[in-house]
Structures are given as C-alpha cells and as structure tokens.
Write a protein that holds these residues in place. Sequence first.
Motif, PDB file in Angstrom:
ATOM      1  N   LYS A  42      92.767   6.639 -23.488  1.00 25.34           N
ATOM      2  CA  LYS A  42      92.474   5.313 -23.351  1.00 25.34           C
ATOM      3  C   LYS A  42      91.629   4.750 -24.658  1.00 25.34           C
ATOM      4  O   LYS A  42      91.149   5.309 -25.319  1.00 25.34           O
ATOM      5  CB  LYS A  42      91.386   5.246 -22.197  1.00 25.34           C
ATOM      6  CG  LYS A  42      92.208   5.389 -20.779  1.00 25.34           C
ATOM      7  CD  LYS A  42      91.294   4.781 -19.535  1.00 25.34           C
ATOM      8  CE  LYS A  42      91.951   5.060 -18.205  1.00 25.34           C
ATOM      9  NZ  LYS A  42      90.987   4.691 -17.307  1.00 25.34           N
ATOM     10  N   PRO A  84      86.093   0.708 -20.892  1.00 26.47           N
ATOM     11  CA  PRO A  84      87.443   0.854 -21.385  1.00 26.47           C
ATOM     12  C   PRO A  84      88.218  -0.703 -21.434  1.00 26.47           C
ATOM     13  O   PRO A  84      87.827  -1.749 -21.162  1.00 26.47           O
ATOM     14  CB  PRO A  84      88.294   1.339 -19.967  1.00 26.47           C
ATOM     15  CG  PRO A  84      87.173   1.161 -18.866  1.00 26.47           C
ATOM     16  CD  PRO A  84      85.864   0.912 -19.754  1.00 26.47           C
ATOM     17  N   GLU A  86      91.287  -2.846 -20.802  1.00 28.75           N
ATOM     18  CA  GLU A  86      92.463  -2.842 -19.825  1.00 28.75           C
ATOM     19  C   GLU A  86      93.662  -3.610 -20.453  1.00 28.75           C
ATOM     20  O   GLU A  86      93.555  -4.406 -20.853  1.00 28.75           O
ATOM     21  CB  GLU A  86      92.010  -3.746 -18.614  1.00 28.75           C
ATOM     22  CG  GLU A  86      90.804  -3.093 -17.955  1.00 28.75           C
ATOM     23  CD  GLU A  86      90.827  -1.977 -17.466  1.00 28.75           C
ATOM     24  OE1 GLU A  86      92.147  -1.645 -16.658  1.00 28.75           O
ATOM     25  OE2 GLU A  86      89.911  -1.007 -17.192  1.00 28.75           O
TER      26      GLU A  86
END
Length: 86
Positions: A42, A84, A86
Amino acid sequence: DNWTAWEYYDADTDSALVQAFRQEEDDFSTYTIQIKAIDSNKYYSVRDIDGVNSISKVLGSTLKNGLTLTATNPRTAITLYIEPIE
C-alpha cells in the motif's frame, strides 16, 4: 547512535504513530527506522508535525526497508503520523 524510537500501529486504520528522539550526546543528525507493521503493497503518507520529515506518498515496502529521519539539533523529538492513501 543514541537515538530512541518507538512505533504504535493501529490495525483497524492501518496507520502508525512513530516518535523518535535524538539524544543530547548524539553526534549524528540522521537516524533510519524500519516501520514494521504496515502493508508493504500500500501507499502511505508520512506527516511530521514539524514538517521536516514529511512525505506525501511512499510505498509501504520502502518504509519497511527504512525511513531516514533528520533532526538537526540534539535533544530533538520527531513525531510522525503514517496513514494509508485510499
């Protein structure tokens, strides 16, 4: 080196908080820390509350391999929020 660092990971949000401290007697202005708990595949943002070590987009595997922090002066604290994208 005489840096001290710790990482808190929140599995529910896949985010981390890192605090690193450059001690008074340390002669080195950089320190490399491996961010352990995040997902290698990620992308994340790294936000330094002082702005010095912020990164707008970085792959988790890069953070796991090592994030080099900079603290120009001894007796400095660095706080990073890693979230993170998105």
